[in-house]
Each structure stands twice: as C-alpha cells, then as structure tokens.
Design a protein around this motif. Sequence first.
Motif, PDB file in Angstrom:
ATOM      1  N   TYR A 130       0.786  -1.234   0.000  1.00  0.00           N
ATOM      2  CA  TYR A 130       0.000   0.000   0.000  1.00  0.00           C
ATOM      3  C   TYR A 130       0.821   1.289   0.000  1.00  0.00           C
ATOM      4  N   LYS A 157       1.128   4.461  -2.225  1.00  0.00           N
ATOM      5  CA  LYS A 157       0.230   4.372  -3.376  1.00  0.00           C
ATOM      6  C   LYS A 157      -1.132   4.979  -3.049  1.00  0.00           C
ATOM      7  N   ASP A 158      -1.845   5.363  -4.088  1.00  0.00           N
ATOM      8  CA  ASP A 158      -3.184   5.922  -3.941  1.00  0.00           C
ATOM      9  C   ASP A 158      -4.206   4.794  -4.060  1.00  0.00           C
ATOM     10  N   PHE A 159      -4.850   4.470  -2.946  1.00  0.00           N
ATOM     11  CA  PHE A 159      -5.849   3.405  -2.921  1.00  0.00           C
ATOM     12  C   PHE A 159      -7.271   3.970  -2.791  1.00  0.00           C
ATOM     13  N   SER A 160      -7.442   5.250  -3.140  1.00  0.00           N
ATOM     14  CA  SER A 160      -8.757   5.866  -2.971  1.00  0.00           C
ATOM     15  C   SER A 160      -9.816   5.234  -3.865  1.00  0.00           C
ATOM     16  N   SER A 161      -9.391   4.618  -4.963  1.00  0.00           N
ATOM     17  CA  SER A 161     -10.356   3.968  -5.858  1.00  0.00           C
ATOM     18  C   SER A 161     -10.094   2.469  -5.965  1.00  0.00           C
ATOM     19  N   LYS A 162      -9.325   1.941  -4.999  1.00  0.00           N
ATOM     20  CA  LYS A 162      -9.001   0.520  -5.000  1.00  0.00           C
ATOM     21  C   LYS A 162      -9.469  -0.116  -3.700  1.00  0.00           C
ATOM     22  N   GLU A 163      -9.541  -1.422  -3.695  1.00  0.00           N
ATOM     23  CA  GLU A 163      -9.986  -2.138  -2.511  1.00  0.00           C
ATOM     24  C   GLU A 163      -8.795  -2.522  -1.636  1.00  0.00           C
ATOM     25  N   THR A 191      -7.655  -5.090   0.938  1.00  0.00           N
ATOM     26  CA  THR A 191      -8.084  -6.439   1.338  1.00  0.00           C
ATOM     27  C   THR A 191      -7.519  -6.875   2.685  1.00  0.00           C
TER      28      THR A 191
END
Length: 331
Positions: free
Chosen positions: A268, A271-277, A279
Amino acid sequence: MYSIKMFGVREEEITIAQNWAAENNIKLSMTKEILTMDNLAEVNGFDGISLSQVGRLPDEIYPKLAQMGIKQLAQRSAGVDMYNLELAKENGIIITNVPSYSPESIAEFTVTTALELIRRTEKIRQRVASHDFSWEPIIRGRVLGNMTVAVIGTGRIGQITAKLFKGFGAKVVGYDLYPNKELTDILEYQDTLVDAVKQADVISLHMPAVKENYHAFDYAMFKNCKKDALLLNMARGSLVDTKALLQALDEGLLQGAGIDTYEYEAPYMPKDFSSKEITDELFLALINHPQVIYTPHIAYYTDEAVKNLVEGGLDATLEVLNTGDAKTRVN
C-alpha cells in the motif's frame, strides 16, 4: 562515464536526481517501478543501482544481479529490512542505506503526533464538523510537561526526540542496548525495556527492525503499560504486533497510539488506494480504530529529507563504483 539505474522514483525526485547526475557526470535512467524479477532485465548494461524498496526483495534476485556484474544496491532509506544482507554479501553485492537524512523531520513529527493524541485534536475536529461545540471530558487534554516519556532507542532520531520532549518540560526516560553517556542530562536510562514502559505516559519507538526487536511490543508488553499511556511508532512496523495493539486498546491496557509504520504496509505504501480495494482486514482495523492516529509512513517526509535521500542513495552508488566500498555499507 558510469551509468546508474534508479528504481522506485517518484515525480518529486526526478529533478533532484537529474541535477545530481549532471554535477557528477553520470548517465542516469529512472523508473517509478520497484525492482522485481519481472523487470530485472532493465538492469542490463548499468553499472549501479539506486533503490527505494518497500517490500522484501526476492532471494533469487541476488545471484541474477551478480551474473549481470552488479556490485551494489543503494537503498534510499535508513531501513534495510527489505534485503537479505547475508545473501547479498555471498553474491558479492554491497548494500548501503542513507542512515541520517533528516532525523529532525521524524522527531518533530513524533512530537506532533504525541500532542495530537494528548490534546485529542482528532476528536475535537470530528465534533466541530458535526457542529458540536460543547466542552466535555472526552475532549479534555493533558499537559505534556507533566508527563513521563519513554524513548526506546536513542540513536540519531531518538536523541532529537528526547530533546524535544524534554523541551516541553516532560521527564524523559530511555532504553537502549547501548546507552549514550552524553545523553544523561536529557534522559534517565532504564535497565530494561519493561522498566521504561511501566512508568511512561508516552512511549516513543525508535529502534531498528532487527530480528531481536521483532514484535517487541506484543500483548505481554502492553500489559506493562499505564492504562492512559500512548504508544508512538515512527520507526519500523515490525516492532509492534498490530493485532495485539488493537486488542490492548480495546481492553483498555493503553489509551491510544500514533502509528506511522505498519508491519504489512508494502502493498500500500506509497500508493493511492482511494479507488481501490484494501483487502488487508488488519490494516483496515488499524486505520479505522477510534483510538489510533494512523499516517502512511510519512514522518520523514519533508523537503530536506527527500533531497538528502535521493542524493544519499546516489552518492553511495557512486562511492562503491569508485572505491569498491562505502561508508554507509550495512552488510
């Protein structure tokens, strides 16, 4: 003219690296990707490598690098737990780091997070957002100058952190396997880690990620904490058993935590996880816990630190190429 390949390059690092290359007459190639077995072929033809690895570098990569004639890997951070140092050495590869790039940045962020926890600013902002302007004990703070702070690990960062806390008037105790006699006017060294933890209102971690320190703060250690104690980890994620920390918070073994490094953060960060899941359920539990201030491994992140990390990694690469060794060698 030497040629160097930089992996894991962020946009903000490009100009700094280009200026360094021009000043040192180096042919430089950069990629935002980290080094993996999949892109290993990109190393072909280069003399040196500068890296910003977060996750573990695969063991099978070291003999492959040696076959390509690579003699060094320069990590652009202080931590090197992502490398198999012995295996690298067996393959004739020198691992270097940037041991001191801006200890002030991390120390200042540590104290900032401590103050946010002490003065409950997260809770205050939440209440203001819902237009609740009332005064209640849930947002009542404490005075740092009346507290005892345990600094665990008194190297470069720990020393500055201790001085800053001391400046607020706090009593500072410390624990380190190798006590520094020059710090005795700032802190009182304790004989054991437990001795330091038991008396602390704030516990600030600044230890390296070595196997002896793995999960040093587990459930058993949290049982030694004051019930209103605060834990700060701006060092390495593996120092804290995250599951045990959350259990300790839920059970009232300590009051809160400021966590900048998570033991399984590699997929993570950064990184930009604003539009990712996401888990990782443990990670979600950590960042959503009401008693935790979580930040994404960002304590170091200042203008000074970014410049020093880029130049420090490249300087180490060039030093190995020119001399066959480096002052910042870790293996």
